[in-house]
Write a protein that holds these residues in place. Structure first.
Motif, mmCIF file in Angstrom:
data_model
loop_
_atom_site.group_PDB
_atom_site.id
_atom_site.type_symbol
_atom_site.label_atom_id
_atom_site.label_comp_id
_atom_site.label_asym_id
_atom_site.label_seq_id
_atom_site.Cartn_x
_atom_site.Cartn_y
_atom_site.Cartn_z
ATOM 1 N N ASP A 15 22.415 25.911 37.026
ATOM 2 C CA ASP A 15 23.023 26.458 35.509
ATOM 3 C C ASP A 15 24.033 25.263 35.223
ATOM 4 O OD1 ASP A 15 23.246 30.077 35.674
ATOM 5 O OD2 ASP A 15 21.527 28.519 35.542
ATOM 6 N N PHE B 10 22.391 22.256 33.677
ATOM 7 C CA PHE B 10 22.007 22.717 32.125
ATOM 8 C C PHE B 10 22.989 22.617 31.408
ATOM 9 C CE2 PHE B 10 17.899 23.379 30.203
ATOM 10 C CZ PHE B 10 18.126 23.898 29.071
ATOM 11 N N ILE C 274 23.212 20.449 27.825
ATOM 12 C CA ILE C 274 23.720 20.842 26.489
ATOM 13 C C ILE C 274 24.718 20.136 25.991
ATOM 14 C CG2 ILE C 274 24.374 22.869 25.170
ATOM 15 C CD1 ILE C 274 22.948 24.539 27.351
ATOM 16 N N GLN D 234 23.861 18.543 22.514
ATOM 17 C CA GLN D 234 23.741 19.342 21.443
ATOM 18 C C GLN D 234 24.369 18.854 20.105
ATOM 19 O OE1 GLN D 234 26.353 22.857 21.350
ATOM 20 N NE2 GLN D 234 28.293 21.622 22.431
ATOM 21 N N TYR E 46 22.149 19.563 16.810
ATOM 22 C CA TYR E 46 22.834 20.339 15.764
ATOM 23 C C TYR E 46 22.837 19.585 14.421
ATOM 24 C CZ TYR E 46 26.483 23.025 13.199
ATOM 25 O OH TYR E 46 27.098 23.943 12.063
ATOM 26 N N GLU F 132 22.660 26.508 13.758
ATOM 27 C CA GLU F 132 22.924 27.280 15.240
ATOM 28 C C GLU F 132 21.543 27.933 15.895
ATOM 29 O OE1 GLU F 132 26.326 29.698 15.564
ATOM 30 O OE2 GLU F 132 27.367 28.480 13.880
ATOM 31 N N GLN G 194 20.052 26.521 19.314
ATOM 32 C CA GLN G 194 19.796 27.659 20.442
ATOM 33 C C GLN G 194 18.310 27.292 20.949
ATOM 34 O OE1 GLN G 194 22.173 30.992 19.917
ATOM 35 N NE2 GLN G 194 20.645 32.344 21.027
ATOM 36 N N PHE H 113 17.250 24.512 22.940
ATOM 37 C CA PHE H 113 17.518 24.198 24.332
ATOM 38 C C PHE H 113 16.947 25.415 24.969
ATOM 39 C CE2 PHE H 113 20.937 21.531 22.421
ATOM 40 C CZ PHE H 113 20.677 20.657 23.234
ATOM 41 N N VAL H 114 16.418 26.400 24.638
ATOM 42 C CA VAL H 114 15.755 27.552 25.193
ATOM 43 C C VAL H 114 14.231 26.874 25.649
ATOM 44 C CG1 VAL H 114 14.726 29.841 25.246
ATOM 45 C CG2 VAL H 114 17.105 29.528 24.534
ATOM 46 N N PHE I 203 14.331 24.300 28.143
ATOM 47 C CA PHE I 203 14.632 25.105 29.686
ATOM 48 C C PHE I 203 13.248 25.423 29.958
ATOM 49 C CE2 PHE I 203 14.584 29.269 31.568
ATOM 50 C CZ PHE I 203 15.278 28.895 32.802
ATOM 51 N N PRO J 125 29.312 20.488 16.154
ATOM 52 C CA PRO J 125 28.894 21.930 16.270
ATOM 53 C C PRO J 125 30.049 22.864 16.692
ATOM 54 C CG PRO J 125 28.285 20.400 18.111
ATOM 55 C CD PRO J 125 28.934 19.650 16.888
ATOM 56 N N PRO J 126 29.749 24.103 16.308
ATOM 57 C CA PRO J 126 30.905 25.242 16.703
ATOM 58 C C PRO J 126 30.955 25.302 17.935
ATOM 59 C CG PRO J 126 28.906 26.249 15.545
ATOM 60 C CD PRO J 126 28.575 24.741 15.693
ATOM 61 N N HIS K 267 31.659 27.654 20.098
ATOM 62 C CA HIS K 267 30.949 28.565 20.856
ATOM 63 C C HIS K 267 29.510 28.442 21.150
ATOM 64 C CE1 HIS K 267 30.050 29.779 16.476
ATOM 65 N NE2 HIS K 267 28.932 30.184 17.011
ATOM 66 N N LEU K 268 28.915 27.417 20.443
ATOM 67 C CA LEU K 268 27.541 27.220 20.330
ATOM 68 C C LEU K 268 26.985 26.809 21.741
ATOM 69 C CD1 LEU K 268 24.814 27.208 18.927
ATOM 70 C CD2 LEU K 268 25.346 24.529 18.577
ATOM 71 N N SER K 269 27.757 26.082 22.548
ATOM 72 C CA SER K 269 27.092 25.838 23.909
ATOM 73 C C SER K 269 27.162 27.071 24.959
ATOM 74 C CB SER K 269 27.825 24.732 24.655
ATOM 75 O OG SER K 269 29.290 25.177 24.680
ATOM 76 N N GLN L 45 26.816 30.138 23.701
ATOM 77 C CA GLN L 45 25.794 31.019 23.330
ATOM 78 C C GLN L 45 24.415 30.386 23.587
ATOM 79 O OE1 GLN L 45 26.737 31.701 18.817
ATOM 80 N NE2 GLN L 45 24.382 31.704 18.910
ATOM 81 N N ILE L 46 24.225 29.038 23.885
ATOM 82 C CA ILE L 46 22.807 28.733 24.146
ATOM 83 C C ILE L 46 22.764 28.966 25.777
ATOM 84 C CG2 ILE L 46 21.813 26.518 24.635
ATOM 85 C CD1 ILE L 46 23.061 24.953 22.309
ATOM 86 N N MET L 47 24.012 28.804 26.638
ATOM 87 C CA MET L 47 23.866 29.264 28.009
ATOM 88 C C MET L 47 23.317 30.533 28.073
ATOM 89 S SD MET L 47 23.962 26.610 29.932
ATOM 90 C CE MET L 47 23.891 27.602 31.471
ATOM 91 N N SER M 255 21.500 32.443 26.243
ATOM 92 C CA SER M 255 20.360 32.782 26.166
ATOM 93 C C SER M 255 19.299 32.189 27.077
ATOM 94 C CB SER M 255 19.824 31.829 24.814
ATOM 95 O OG SER M 255 20.590 32.498 23.620
ATOM 96 N N VAL M 256 19.836 31.142 27.626
ATOM 97 C CA VAL M 256 19.009 30.354 28.735
ATOM 98 C C VAL M 256 18.927 31.296 30.010
ATOM 99 C CG1 VAL M 256 19.020 28.501 30.163
ATOM 100 C CG2 VAL M 256 19.060 27.999 27.817
ATOM 101 N N ARG M 257 20.338 31.885 30.285
ATOM 102 C CA ARG M 257 20.289 32.687 31.436
ATOM 103 C C ARG M 257 19.353 33.761 31.148
ATOM 104 N NH1 ARG M 257 26.109 31.501 31.652
ATOM 105 N NH2 ARG M 257 26.491 29.880 33.194
ATOM 106 N N LYS N 268 16.972 34.135 29.471
ATOM 107 C CA LYS N 268 15.270 33.783 29.544
ATOM 108 C C LYS N 268 15.131 33.586 31.166
ATOM 109 C CE LYS N 268 12.136 32.922 26.865
ATOM 110 N NZ LYS N 268 11.830 33.728 25.841
ATOM 111 N N LYS N 269 15.938 32.804 31.772
ATOM 112 C CA LYS N 269 15.496 32.687 33.279
ATOM 113 C C LYS N 269 15.644 33.954 33.966
ATOM 114 C CE LYS N 269 18.192 29.744 36.423
ATOM 115 N NZ LYS N 269 19.507 29.304 36.592
ATOM 116 N N LYS O 127 11.957 35.612 33.173
ATOM 117 C CA LYS O 127 11.075 34.894 33.878
ATOM 118 C C LYS O 127 10.943 35.183 35.430
ATOM 119 C CE LYS O 127 9.838 29.676 34.384
ATOM 120 N NZ LYS O 127 10.307 28.606 33.916
#
Lengths: 177, 387
Positions: free
Chosen positions: A18, A21, A25, A29, A33, A47, A51, A54-55, A58, B49-50, B52-54, B56-58, B60-62, B64-65, B68
């Motif tokens: 993690d 990753f 990002i 990013q 962005y 945004e 998002q 990056f998903v 992954f 970028p805002p 909070h974005l990174s 937020q992305i992490m 979503s990735v978690r 997804k993980k 999966k």
């Protein structure tokens, strides 16, 4: 980031690290962005696109083959995501005279005016201008991202700049250069 | 201009470029416009970028993980006892699916013995293999028919003789599977009335027939051997493709025909004579190889491209020719009665090279019409000429 560092980062990401990753990002990013923001002209959508990009990175990282630039590969995903997002119901109305006339106010800031003008270009042309002039990518890299030949990229870029100039004139932006 | 805009011109190129612009005001205006836009675009600020974005992305990735991982566990990591009732039912279910799949067939009207044709001649269109379509009367069994069949004297005799009959019939589902051995003759048939498919294998007096027919899909595959003669045919009426292989009295015919695509491939041996032909009517290509009485012909022709390549040997005389009508090139080598001719001609390029020997006399010539040079050497009756 050197090629070796990039390879190491990819390896760690593939192993489910993690932290790795999060680093990836952090590295990419901002350009992603910005690309999304320029294409969609919406902070919220940018945004969402970032998002989603990056998903997808992954999910597809196992398919990434070293040798290609990771940055270009991510950019390719981001560009497709942004254009699709833009086309998915968020499409702006095509250039109409009413909008053009009302927009022709001298109070327009130049940067805003350029962004506004960009939105009247076809998404492909817009992406091309963003990649070349905002992100300063080389023609070879843009050709890979957009899946076109370099010569086609150059001629398309030429036409896109001319179109942008015409739109700026219609928007009433004076030559301030 | 692109290099100038990118700032990648060398000093020399820059000088040449500026000189060019001074002489071409139209290009100057265009260049100015492009340069202005390039400068404008490069002044555009980058957005941050805002914060909070990174995060937020992490998140979503978690997520997804985790999804999966759960899915992978469900599919690959669930341990099931191979002998557990659930596992057995799974196997039974799978077997049932296979059986139902197999029961999607039905009986077949035998393909006509002589209706399958290849091509005769190099590029003649193969006649379509035709078989009679099965009517409902042919395939529908009523209860009374079944009763009659079961009460049939022959059937009773077979049962008494302890010969094998295996039959499964579901009238509601309209599936029939049968395996029957009559006096050493075997019949296997699988028929599904609704699905309108038929698979059949029959051996009668040493003659075997295998047929598979799908009436809806309109495809027919058949293999039949009667009196040592074999027929293999595959026909798709909708797709209009026919492949047929037939051997009658030692003569074999292989034909593949696509009526829509208008291509025909055929191989035929009749009385030791072999014909191979491939024709695409749309693409207008014809390839043919023919041997009749020891004489062989190989030809490839593209009508659109207008090229013809041909090799022919008739009575020891050989002809090789390559011709492109569009490209206007002709190359030919011909030997008739010991006399040889070699020629290469390019009409556009207007070059002609020729070597000819007729009755011991030889001619060599090279001619270029544009350049108007002619080189020739000729020996006729011991005399030589060089120009």
């Amino acid at each position: 980031m050197s090629e070796r560092q990039e390879d190491e980062l990819i390896r760690r990401c593939r192993n489910g690290d993690d932290q790795a990753f999060a680093e990836l990002i952090h590295c990419y990013q901002k350009p992603v962005y910005n690309l999304a923001l320029r294409i969609t002209h919406s902070g919220v959508l940018a945004e969402e696109v970032t998002q989603a990009t990056f998903v997808k990175v992954f999910e597809k990282l196992t398919l990434y083959t070293t040798g290609l630039s990771l940055f270009s590969w991510i950019y390719r995903i981001a560009m497709n995501e942004a254009i699709n997002e833009y086309r998915r119901g968020k499409r702006r109305s095509s250039l109409d005279e009413t909008r053009m006339e009302s927009a022709a106010e001298p109070s327009f800031e130049l940067a805003e005016a350029i962004q506004e003008a960009l939105m009247y270009l076809k998404p492909d042309d817009r992406a091309l201008i963003i990649l070349r002039h905002f992100q300063n990518l080389g023609y070879q890299e843009i050709a890979f991202i957009m899946d076109r030949s370099e010569s086609r990229i150059k001629s398309q870029l030429f036409r896109a700049r001319s179109a942008l100039k015409l739109i700026l004139v219609k928007l009433g932006v004076k030559n301030e250069t | 201009m692109q290099k100038a805009l990118d700032g990648t011109l060398t000093e020399e190129e820059q000088r040449a470029w500026h000189a060019w612009l001074q002489q071409h005001p139209g290009d100057q205006a265009l260049y100015d416009e492009q340069a202005e836009m390039t400068r404008l675009l490069e002044r555009m600020p980058e957005a941050e970028p805002p914060a909070h974005l990174s995060v937020q992305i992490m998140r979503s990735v978690r997520k997804k993980k985790a999804e999966k991982h759960t899915l992978t566990q469900l599919i690959f990591h669930r341990q099931e006892d191979p002998m557990s009732p659930k596992y057995k039912w799974l196997l039974i279910g799978a077997a049932a699916v296979v059986v139902v799949g197999v029961l999607i067939s039905r009986f077949y009207p035998w393909p006509p013995e002589s209706a399958t044709q290849g091509t005769i001649g190099a590029v003649q269109k193969a006649d379509k293999y035709e078989s009679g379509q099965m009517s409902s009367q042919d395939v529908t069994l009523t209860d009374s028919e079944l009763q009659q069949l079961l009460q049939n004297e022959t059937v009773q005799k077979i049962i008494a003789d302890k010969q094998l009959i295996a039959a499964v019939q579901t009238m509601d589902g309209k599936a029939i599977a049968a395996l029957q051995t009559l006096d050493g003759k075997s019949i296997a048939a699988l028929q599904t009335l609704d699905g309108k498919s038929i698979a059949a294998l029959q051996t009668l007096d040493g003659k075997s027939i295998a047929a598979l027919q799908t009436l809806d899909g309109k495809s027919i595959a058949a293999l039949q051997t009667l009196d040592g003669k074999s027929i293999a045919a595959l026909q798709t009426l909708d797709g209009k493709a026919i492949a047929a292989l037939q051997t009658l009295d030692g003569k074999s015919i292989a034909a593949l025909q696509t009526t829509d695509g208008r291509s025909i491939a055929a191989l035929q041996s009749l009385d030791g004579k072999a014909i191979a032909a491939m024709q695409t009517m749309d693409g207008k290509a014809i390839a043919a190889l023919q041997t009749l009485d020891g004489k062989s012909i190989a030809a490839l022709q593209t009508m659109d491209g207008r090229s013809i390549a041909a090799l022919q040997t008739l009575d020891g005389k050989s002809i090789a020719a390559l011709q492109s009508i569009d490209g206007k090139a002709i190359a030919a080598l011909q030997t008739l009665d010991g006399k040889s001719i070699a020629a290469l001609q390019t009409l556009d390029g207007k070059a002609i090279a020729a070597l000819q020997t007729l009755d011991g006399r030889s001619i060599a010539a090279l001619q270029t019409l544009d350049a108007q040079t002619i080189a020739s050497m000729q020996t006729a009756e011991g005399r030589s000429t060089a120009e």
